[in-house]
Design a protein around this motif. Structure first.
Motif, PDB file in Angstrom:
ATOM      1  N   GLY A  10       0.781  -1.247   0.000  1.00 44.41           N
ATOM      2  CA  GLY A  10       0.000   0.000   0.000  1.00 44.41           C
ATOM      3  C   GLY A  10       0.804   1.283   0.000  1.00 44.41           C
ATOM      4  N   ILE A  11       2.093   1.212   0.272  1.00 43.26           N
ATOM      5  CA  ILE A  11       2.941   2.411   0.247  1.00 43.26           C
ATOM      6  C   ILE A  11       4.272   2.093  -0.425  1.00 43.26           C
ATOM      7  CG2 ILE A  11       1.943   3.437   2.343  1.00 43.26           C
ATOM      8  CD1 ILE A  11       4.470   2.471   3.860  1.00 43.26           C
ATOM      9  N   GLN A  12       4.917   3.184  -0.906  1.00 40.89           N
ATOM     10  CA  GLN A  12       6.292   3.022  -1.385  1.00 40.89           C
ATOM     11  C   GLN A  12       7.208   2.828  -0.170  1.00 40.89           C
ATOM     12  OE1 GLN A  12       7.636   6.249  -3.852  1.00 40.89           O
ATOM     13  NE2 GLN A  12       5.868   6.173  -5.209  1.00 40.89           N
ATOM     14  N   GLY A  13       7.160   3.786   0.742  1.00 35.86           N
ATOM     15  CA  GLY A  13       7.899   3.690   1.997  1.00 35.86           C
ATOM     16  C   GLY A  13       9.378   3.431   1.816  1.00 35.86           C
ATOM     17  N   ARG A  14       9.993   2.909   2.857  1.00 36.52           N
ATOM     18  CA  ARG A  14      11.430   2.621   2.788  1.00 36.52           C
ATOM     19  C   ARG A  14      11.734   1.466   1.830  1.00 36.52           C
ATOM     20  NH1 ARG A  14      11.050   4.729   8.119  1.00 36.52           N
ATOM     21  NH2 ARG A  14      12.707   6.220   8.559  1.00 36.52           N
ATOM     22  N   GLY A  15      10.745   0.613   1.599  1.00 34.78           N
ATOM     23  CA  GLY A  15      10.964  -0.492   0.672  1.00 34.78           C
ATOM     24  C   GLY A  15      11.315  -0.032  -0.733  1.00 34.78           C
TER      25      GLY A  15
END
Lengths: 237, 237
Positions: A10-15
């Motif tokens: 659901g998110i880009q985030g640190r990944g």
């Protein structure tokens, strides 16, 4: 070798910093939680699997190895994906720069969550406004000015040639453009090399393909980079 | 090989994690700013020296290399000082744990400076009280519980044998004992392995000598770990 990347759906985030390296190198990987759900991470996070226990996502599984912390994952992947120059000095410099990017990413996160990462933004909005003002006015110019000089000296690259650090700088600039468009507009004249780098990375064939694919999620207000107009503004002072 | 360590005078700060490794290994090193003053760091910070430009202290100079960021410095020193087990898996695990310690250290810093690192504590005291409450109640139990399990599985060591990570965990516990004595008292029953590790490290001959020397500065309210009684308390909720 198929890599298994584990990160929140659901998110880009640190990944996303890891994803960009895997995509740029056309590595064979599975984005596990997007296939099996976030629960697939729990056995690792609970310490129920062999290998180093991660404190938090993202983490990468490669054979028997479990590697967590973005900078550590990229330090591991760099030589394998041909995304870092050879030699100890270059690898240390790459890690150092990646850690400095990580520090700024944490500050960007804390600009909308200065009190408690698990609490609602709405319950820390006043503190967020003050911290975001400091980020725009003091921290962003300092960090981006530093990266600008590094890239200027590297002839358009953080390390003199393409590396995972360039991919992370691209993501940093894109994220800031989304979250702090006014502040980034005010900084335009000061970071021409970072702008060029961003355009160059976006034009790399594998990255262009990735950005146009469904695998690239849009930025949103659940991730690290959040567009809250009340936190944006010029460079004060 | 003489190492040159550069870090702000007057505080333990992040430099102390590096200092403990150098002291434990009886490495030949100069604590440059303590000899020549803080200004000795400026040419490096301004980018006027060859080698990788550091964003901030601490940094270590070794021959032609300039290595910045604590976790990166310890990753570099680990094999040279015999402070990390051999093999890629162990070195990655050490780096991962050190980065997780670094994350907590940043959160501890931000518990007294949640709004702006360059502003006075007094001007962000109310926000600090809220953030410190979250640190005590949610973050410390989570981080220390994680490290406790890691050390429990490593038979009293983070990596199954002595390493720079154990030295950093010692420093983390000592710093928290100084800054948050009440919260740490409340956590005593939950972290017996970390307590044992702390006592074991303090008893290592080189560390005991160092801690009794003038080189070991006392904790104070200029550093990362700060004793502000109004921020301390039990584990709420």
């Amino acid at each position: 070798m198929t890599y298994q990347l584990y990160y929140w759906t659901g998110i880009q985030g640190r990944g996303e910093f890891v994803r960009l390296a895997l995509e740029d190198a056309s590595a064979d990987y599975v984005d596990v939680a997007r296939v099996d759900g976030d629960d697939a991470m729990q056995p690792f996070l609970n310490g129920d699997r062999t290998g180093a226990r991660p404190f938090a996502p993202p983490f990468l599984v490669s054979g028997d190895l479990v590697v967590a912390q973005v900078a550590n994952i990229l330090h591991f992947l760099g030589p394998r994906l041909d995304l870092v120059p050879e030699g100890e000095a270059a690898r240390l410099q790459a890690l150092q720069l990646q850690l400095t990017i990580a520090d700024l990413v944490t500050e960007i996160h804390d600009s909308h969550h200065p009190i408690a990462s698990a609490a609602y933004y709405e319950d820390q909005k006043d503190a967020a406004k003050r911290r975001a003002s400091d980020l725009r006015t003091n921290r962003l110019p300092k960090f981006l000015g530093y990266f600008e000089q590094v890239v200027d000296r590297g002839n358009g690259h953080a390390l003199g040639t393409h590396s995972y650090v360039d991919l992370s700088l691209f993501q940093l600039i894109r994220g800031l453009d989304y979250a702090y468009p006014k502040a980034m507009q005010a900084l335009v004249p000061k970071v021409p090399q970072l702008r060029k780098l961003e355009a160059r990375i976006a034009a790399r064939p594998n990255i262009a393909t990735y950005l146009a694919s469904e695998r690239r999620l849009a930025f949103n207000t659940q991730g690290i980079f959040r567009q809250y107009p009340e936190l944006d503004g010029g460079i004060d002072g």
